[in-house]
Motif scaffolding. Structure first.
Motif, PDB file in Angstrom:
ATOM      1  N   LEU A 232       3.791 -42.538  40.642  1.00 10.27           N
ATOM      2  CA  LEU A 232       4.825 -41.695  41.243  1.00 10.27           C
ATOM      3  C   LEU A 232       5.286 -40.592  40.284  1.00 10.27           C
ATOM      4  O   LEU A 232       5.462 -39.432  40.687  1.00 10.27           O
ATOM      5  N   LYS A 233       5.471 -40.949  39.043  1.00 10.12           N
ATOM      6  CA  LYS A 233       5.908 -39.942  38.067  1.00 10.12           C
ATOM      7  C   LYS A 233       4.831 -38.881  37.862  1.00 10.12           C
ATOM      8  O   LYS A 233       5.128 -37.682  37.770  1.00 10.12           O
ATOM      9  N   GLU A 234       3.561 -39.314  37.795  1.00  8.63           N
ATOM     10  CA  GLU A 234       2.471 -38.349  37.626  1.00  8.63           C
ATOM     11  C   GLU A 234       2.334 -37.457  38.854  1.00  8.63           C
ATOM     12  O   GLU A 234       2.008 -36.270  38.740  1.00  8.63           O
ATOM     13  N   ALA A 235       2.572 -38.022  40.024  1.00  3.68           N
ATOM     14  CA  ALA A 235       2.514 -37.220  41.245  1.00  3.68           C
ATOM     15  C   ALA A 235       3.609 -36.157  41.233  1.00  3.68           C
ATOM     16  O   ALA A 235       3.369 -34.995  41.591  1.00  3.68           O
ATOM     17  N   CYS A 236       4.799 -36.544  40.812  1.00  5.57           N
ATOM     18  CA  CYS A 236       5.889 -35.574  40.716  1.00  5.57           C
ATOM     19  C   CYS A 236       5.598 -34.530  39.645  1.00  5.57           C
ATOM     20  O   CYS A 236       5.928 -33.337  39.817  1.00  5.57           O
ATOM     21  N   ARG A 237       4.983 -34.955  38.550  1.00  6.15           N
ATOM     22  CA  ARG A 237       4.606 -34.001  37.501  1.00  6.15           C
ATOM     23  C   ARG A 237       3.600 -32.975  38.056  1.00  6.15           C
ATOM     24  O   ARG A 237       3.661 -31.781  37.745  1.00  6.15           O
ATOM     25  N   THR A 238       2.675 -33.472  38.878  1.00  7.74           N
ATOM     26  CA  THR A 238       1.681 -32.594  39.485  1.00  7.74           C
ATOM     27  C   THR A 238       2.342 -31.608  40.441  1.00  7.74           C
ATOM     28  O   THR A 238       2.030 -30.405  40.429  1.00  7.74           O
ATOM     29  N   LEU A 239       3.237 -32.088  41.292  1.00  4.08           N
ATOM     30  CA  LEU A 239       3.938 -31.202  42.217  1.00  4.08           C
ATOM     31  C   LEU A 239       4.739 -30.136  41.465  1.00  4.08           C
ATOM     32  O   LEU A 239       4.818 -28.980  41.912  1.00  4.08           O
ATOM     33  N   ALA A 240       5.313 -30.532  40.341  1.00  4.13           N
ATOM     34  CA  ALA A 240       6.062 -29.564  39.531  1.00  4.13           C
ATOM     35  C   ALA A 240       5.139 -28.468  39.009  1.00  4.13           C
ATOM     36  O   ALA A 240       5.508 -27.287  38.975  1.00  4.13           O
ATOM     37  N   ALA A 241       3.916 -28.857  38.618  1.00  3.17           N
ATOM     38  CA  ALA A 241       2.946 -27.871  38.119  1.00  3.17           C
ATOM     39  C   ALA A 241       2.447 -26.962  39.237  1.00  3.17           C
ATOM     40  O   ALA A 241       2.076 -25.809  38.989  1.00  3.17           O
ATOM     41  N   TRP A 242       2.448 -27.483  40.472  1.00  3.56           N
ATOM     42  CA  TRP A 242       1.976 -26.669  41.605  1.00  3.56           C
ATOM     43  C   TRP A 242       3.026 -25.664  42.095  1.00  3.56           C
ATOM     44  O   TRP A 242       2.690 -24.709  42.792  1.00  3.56           O
ATOM     45  N   GLN A 243       4.277 -25.880  41.756  1.00  4.75           N
ATOM     46  CA  GLN A 243       5.361 -25.098  42.358  1.00  4.75           C
ATOM     47  C   GLN A 243       5.282 -23.608  42.066  1.00  4.75           C
ATOM     48  O   GLN A 243       5.765 -22.794  42.849  1.00  4.75           O
TER      49      GLN A 243
END
Length: 417
Positions: A232-243
């Motif tokens: 979950l944390k890595e997924a959120c980290r990924t979404l942050a990088a996509w923003q």
């Protein structure tokens, strides 16, 4: 192989002596053993174990009643294989718990006790000659003991292997050996709309380990909350990088959540904390739950889901149709998407029943105002059929395999451009 070789030896012996009833009985044992071995070679372990335990249980009971009748000079010996059969069934039970395996275990042990305590034989019994029985007692006792020891060793190895993998998984989380790969998801206009985050374990010595080899052990060992939290944390980290990217920022990211992880006290708060920590748009995060989450009751599950839905996080019901599949609870769960299990997709063009099932699931999802996504699509024909059924979103090797974060980014930009 012990069964095949020993049975073949006895078959040749009795065939030479022209004792055909015993020769054919031993040939049956050879065939059963060979069939089990072939199933194992084809990686059908469950089928091999089930066939072996049931077939040999029946064979040994029949052999004890018809051929291995105790005499004053020599005792019965074939029943000594029954504890090995019980152990085999127990090994199968450890792999996949079922009441059927318990029945086989009980039947094998009760048969062992019965034949150890009585001289029961069929009225038409044809006892093995005493001159043969005198030698057979030593051979069969040795083989039965060897098989029993082999079964104990196999269970020990399996248990030790699981413990080692469990320890290695804990180390993998600490040492950054886990990775997320991403499989693209498309709409019915072939536009990329998101991805599913899939866990991969890159072992320093063995390379990438298939999820099927460690996820079940992680669930049995109680590690899914730890591993799921990392995902979950890595997924959120990924979404942050996509923003910051105009293409990637439009995509959703789906994350699988196990029942063990979801039912942990405070799960919903941990998700909200991860979203806040990386400052991501919660509407871009989708949690995929399997039907097993409701095993503890619908109400507490709905309560947690509503807390997360209030923040904008959406839910998908994964592998729909393979679990409890009750329309009554489906209407209670605040999900926005149904995912058709890959097994149904594979059967959709193989039988009229499979096609009808897909149509029913899609129609039910649309009637409930849910988005329907089919996963495991491997061919253009499957994709075309699902389009005709009204399916709205698609995922599978036909559209793209799971790839690393950088490769996925490149693919998404290519498709969008």
């Amino acid at each position: 192989m012990i069964v095949v070789l020993s049975g073949l030896g006895w078959f040749l012996y009795f065939a030479t002596a022209e004792n055909w009833p015993l020769a054919y009985a031993d040939l049956t044992m050879v065939v059963l053993g060979a069939l089990g071995w072939l199933l194992i070679r084809n990686h059908q372990i469950k089928a091999a174990l089930t066939l072996s335990e049931v077939a040999f249980l029946i064979f040994i009971v029949a052999f004890c009643l018809v051929f291995d009748v105790p005499t004053e000079a020599n005792p019965r010996v074939s029943h000594l294989f029954l504890p090995a059969i019980a152990l085999l069934a127990y090994f199968n039970y450890l792999r996949e718990k079922s009441s059927f395996q318990l029945v086989v275990i009980a039947a094998a042990l009760m048969s062992f006790i019965y034949f150890s305590s009585t001289k029961t034989a069929a009225p038409f019994a044809q006892s093995v000659p005493d001159e043969v029985r005198h030698l057979g007692i030593w051979i069969n006792s040795t083989l039965a003991t060897a098989m029993l020891c082999g079964g104990v060793y196999a269970i020990h190895r399996a248990s030790t292997g699981q413990n080692e993998i469990s320890r290695a998984l804990r180390s993998a989380v600490r040492n950054n050996q886990l990775e997320l790969h991403f499989q693209p998801q498309f709409d019915n206009a072939r536009r990329i709309i998101g991805a599913e985050a899939l866990l991969r374990w890159k072992h320093p010595r063995h390379g990438y380990i298939p999820p099927g080899n460690f996820i079940p052990i992680a669930e049995e060992s109680g590690l899914m909350p730890l591993i799921g939290g990392w995902v979950l944390k890595e997924a959120c980290r990924t979404l942050a990088a996509w923003q910051d990217d105009p293409v990637l920022s439009r995509l959703t990211l789906a994350v699988n959540v196990s029942a063990n992880q979801f039912n942990v006290t405070g799960f919903e708060q941990s998700v909200l904390e991860a979203v806040e920590l990386f400052n991501v748009d919660p509407t871009k995060l989708k949690l995929e739950l399997t039907e097993s989450v409701i095993i503890s009751g619908v109400e507490p599950v709905v309560e947690k889901m509503n807390v997360l839905r209030a923040s904008g996080i959406e839910f998908a019901l994964d592998d729909f149709g393979t679990g409890y599949s009750s329309l009554s609870y489906l209407r209670q769960l605040p999900v926005s998407q149904l995912k058709i299990d890959r097994s149904f997709v594979q059967e959709s063009l193989e039988s009229p029943g499979g096609a009808a099932l897909i149509r029913s699931i899609v129609r039910m999802g649309l009637d409930l105002d849910l988005t329907v996504l089919a996963e495991g699509i491997e061919t253009a024909a499957q994709h075309l059929f699902l389009l005709e059924c009204g399916c709205q979103e698609f995922q599978g090797y036909h559209f793209g395999r799971p790839v690393s974060s950088e490769d996925f980014k490149a693919r998404a930009l290519q498709v969008a451009g």
